[in-house]
Design a protein around this motif. Structure first.
Motif, PDB file in Angstrom:
ATOM      1  N   ASN A 141       0.761  -1.306  -0.069  1.00 14.75           N
ATOM      2  CA  ASN A 141      -0.076   0.074  -0.101  1.00 14.75           C
ATOM      3  C   ASN A 141       0.961   1.044  -0.075  1.00 14.75           C
ATOM      4  OD1 ASN A 141      -2.741  -1.288   1.961  1.00 14.75           O
ATOM      5  ND2 ASN A 141      -2.719  -0.591  -0.312  1.00 14.75           N
TER       6      ASN A 141
ATOM      7  N   GLN B 146      -4.205   3.163   1.694  1.00 14.07           N
ATOM      8  CA  GLN B 146      -4.621   2.072   1.224  1.00 14.07           C
ATOM      9  C   GLN B 146      -5.601   2.339   0.039  1.00 14.07           C
ATOM     10  OE1 GLN B 146      -6.915   1.180   4.955  1.00 14.07           O
ATOM     11  NE2 GLN B 146      -5.621  -0.584   5.349  1.00 14.07           N
TER      12      GLN B 146
ATOM     13  N   SER C 273      -4.838  -0.090  -3.343  1.00 14.21           N
ATOM     14  CA  SER C 273      -5.544  -1.511  -3.544  1.00 14.21           C
ATOM     15  C   SER C 273      -7.395  -1.496  -3.635  1.00 14.21           C
ATOM     16  CB  SER C 273      -5.034  -2.148  -2.196  1.00 14.21           C
ATOM     17  OG  SER C 273      -5.380  -1.618  -0.982  1.00 14.21           O
TER      18      SER C 273
ATOM     19  N   GLN D 110      -9.067  -9.648  -1.366  1.00 16.50           N
ATOM     20  CA  GLN D 110      -8.175  -8.728  -0.867  1.00 16.50           C
ATOM     21  C   GLN D 110      -7.998  -8.897   0.430  1.00 16.50           C
ATOM     22  OE1 GLN D 110      -8.427  -4.581  -1.544  1.00 16.50           O
ATOM     23  NE2 GLN D 110      -8.839  -4.895  -3.597  1.00 16.50           N
TER      24      GLN D 110
ATOM     25  N   TYR E 227      -5.872  -7.974   4.047  1.00 14.60           N
ATOM     26  CA  TYR E 227      -4.879  -7.086   4.639  1.00 14.60           C
ATOM     27  C   TYR E 227      -4.370  -7.269   6.017  1.00 14.60           C
ATOM     28  CZ  TYR E 227      -6.938  -3.664   1.486  1.00 14.60           C
ATOM     29  OH  TYR E 227      -7.418  -3.056   0.162  1.00 14.60           O
TER      30      TYR E 227
ATOM     31  N   VAL F 296      -2.019  -7.761   1.074  1.00 13.98           N
ATOM     32  CA  VAL F 296      -1.748  -6.649   1.012  1.00 13.98           C
ATOM     33  C   VAL F 296      -1.163  -5.776   2.294  1.00 13.98           C
ATOM     34  CG1 VAL F 296      -2.616  -3.786   0.820  1.00 13.98           C
ATOM     35  CG2 VAL F 296      -4.076  -5.873  -0.424  1.00 13.98           C
TER      36      VAL F 296
ATOM     37  N   SER G 222      -8.160  -1.759  10.048  1.00 10.05           N
ATOM     38  CA  SER G 222      -7.497  -2.696   9.335  1.00 10.05           C
ATOM     39  C   SER G 222      -6.072  -2.526   9.337  1.00 10.05           C
ATOM     40  CB  SER G 222      -8.179  -2.848   7.690  1.00 10.05           C
ATOM     41  OG  SER G 222      -7.809  -1.583   7.458  1.00 10.05           O
ATOM     42  N   ALA G 223      -5.328  -3.704   8.911  1.00 13.32           N
ATOM     43  CA  ALA G 223      -3.886  -3.698   8.704  1.00 13.32           C
ATOM     44  C   ALA G 223      -3.293  -3.052  10.069  1.00 13.32           C
ATOM     45  CB  ALA G 223      -3.556  -2.987   7.522  1.00 13.32           C
TER      46      ALA G 223
END
Length: 384
Positions: A106, A119, A122, A132, A134, A162, A264-265
């Protein structure tokens, strides 16, 4: 075996352990180390794969699609403008039902020119049909590549793993590298029923009229729906074999939560610390980390949000003219529910701007002062 490695190398080792047979390679910051290490592995014989040096990211994906159509297991990696250049052939990979696996680092899109994380690159591909996932740390990166191949080959759709530029791509962490024998047990060789084979000729990718095209798109959607259960099933299977369980989402202290932070992530990793601090103050706050964004885990999101009083979605991305993209998905998922909390959407960390525990704590405190959202975007950290 444990080894300290950057997130980019975790992608490379994931492809190696999955026994990728064709690598479509084009360098772009901050992805370059992924294909550099794979080139060294191919040159030394450590990885028995065809390493194809191409002139652009568009060609890298085209090479992977062509090789996948013959029954080869393929891999590539990209970032930001490179992923944008691939956009046309991302659709082709899905329509051709080729289970290509790609790592995407990313990185914010230009202009102005930038190399830091966001992000939007993506998430701008969310409607192509690519799955996808993450990752929040380098261990999850290597594990997710291996799982992505198994899910992708089961449902015949490509998958994107990702990770955040520099926060993971160039940050060194201890990673437990799975044993090759165990990975081979978990992920058998790929042998699709339909493939390009001179000894058994078929036609692929020809013109389709309205009498057939609609049904082909229906099948892609059904495959994406089937993938929801596959990510859960294969995540459990991976955990049983390697001791690290994964699912569509990760939850933290949600059992009695009245407020829910959703992210997320790597932002979710920071938010976990906020939850701990708030719990010490007696606040019943939980965390929902959305790990798999496509297919979107709507049923799980609905179940968790129906039980809380407020939800805060922290996005490191933006759909201009609308709002944060994870926020859009969460809000749409809850639209028809009778029991739904106010959902607040926050934009933070664009272009790699740091998002700290203090920042997320301030977001929480500001939201707690409001009964309902005043708009679809709360900007955190903007200096205008």
């Amino acid at each position: 075996m444990k080894k300290v490695m950057i997130g980019n190398y975790a992608l490379s080792y994931g492809a190696k352990l999955s026994r990728a047979q064709v690598i479509g390679a084009y360098p772009i910051t901050p992805q370059t180390e992924v294909v550099e290490l794979l080139s060294e592995m191919c040159a030394s014989g450590e990885l028995d794969a065809k390493f194809i040096k191409v002139e652009s990211e568009h060609s890298a994906m085209a090479a992977c699609i062509g090789a996948s159509a013959t029954g080869a297991r393929t891999f590539t990696a990209t970032s930001s403008q490179g992923l944008a250049l691939m956009h046309e052939v991302l659709h082709w990979a899905v329509g051709a039902r080729t289970p290509v696996v790609m790592g995407n680092i990313n990185r914010a899109l230009g202009p102005p020119w930038t190399i830091w994380t966001e992000q939007t690159d993506s998430l701008a591909q969310r409607d192509t049909g690519w799955m996808q996932v993450y990752a929040q740390n380098n261990q999850e990166v290597i594990d997710s590549v291996i799982q992505a191949y198994k899910v992708a080959e089961a449902v015949q759709l490509p998958a994107m793993v990702v990770l955040a530029a520099f926060v993971l791509s160039h940050t060194s962490e201890t990673v437990d590298i799975p044993e090759q024998e165990k990975v081979d047990e978990f992920l058998p060789s790929y042998d699709p029923e339909y493939k390009i084979d001179p000894d058994n000729p078929h036609a692929f990718g020809g013109l389709t009229g309205p009498d057939g095209y609609f049904e082909l798109r229906y099948q892609i959607q059904k495959a994406m729906e089937d993938a929801l259960a596959k990510w859960e099933e294969i995540g459990r299977e991976f955990g049983d074999l390697f001791g690290r369980h994964y699912g569509l989402v990760e939850t933290y202290k949600v059992e009695d939560a009245r407020e829910l932070i959703i992210s997320s992530a790597t932002l979710a990793s920071t938010a976990r610390g906020v939850v701990d601090e708030l719990r010490e103050k007696g606040k019943k706050v939980g965390l929902l980390r959305i790990r798999v964004f496509r297919p979107f885990p709507a049923e799980t999101v609905r179940s968790l949000l129906s039980a809380v009083d407020k939800a805060i979605v922290v996005d490191r991305n933006i759909s201009f003219g609308a709002s944060g993209i994870f926020y859009q998905e969460v809000k749409a998922t809850m639209y028809n529910e009778k029991n739904k909390p106010p959902i607040f959407g926050v934009i933070a960390g664009l272009g790699g701007r740091d998002v700290t525990v203090k920042d997320i704590m301030n977001i929480y405190e500001d939201v707690m002062k409001q009964d309902e959202p005043k708009s679809d975007i709360i900007w955190k950290g903007v200096k205008i």
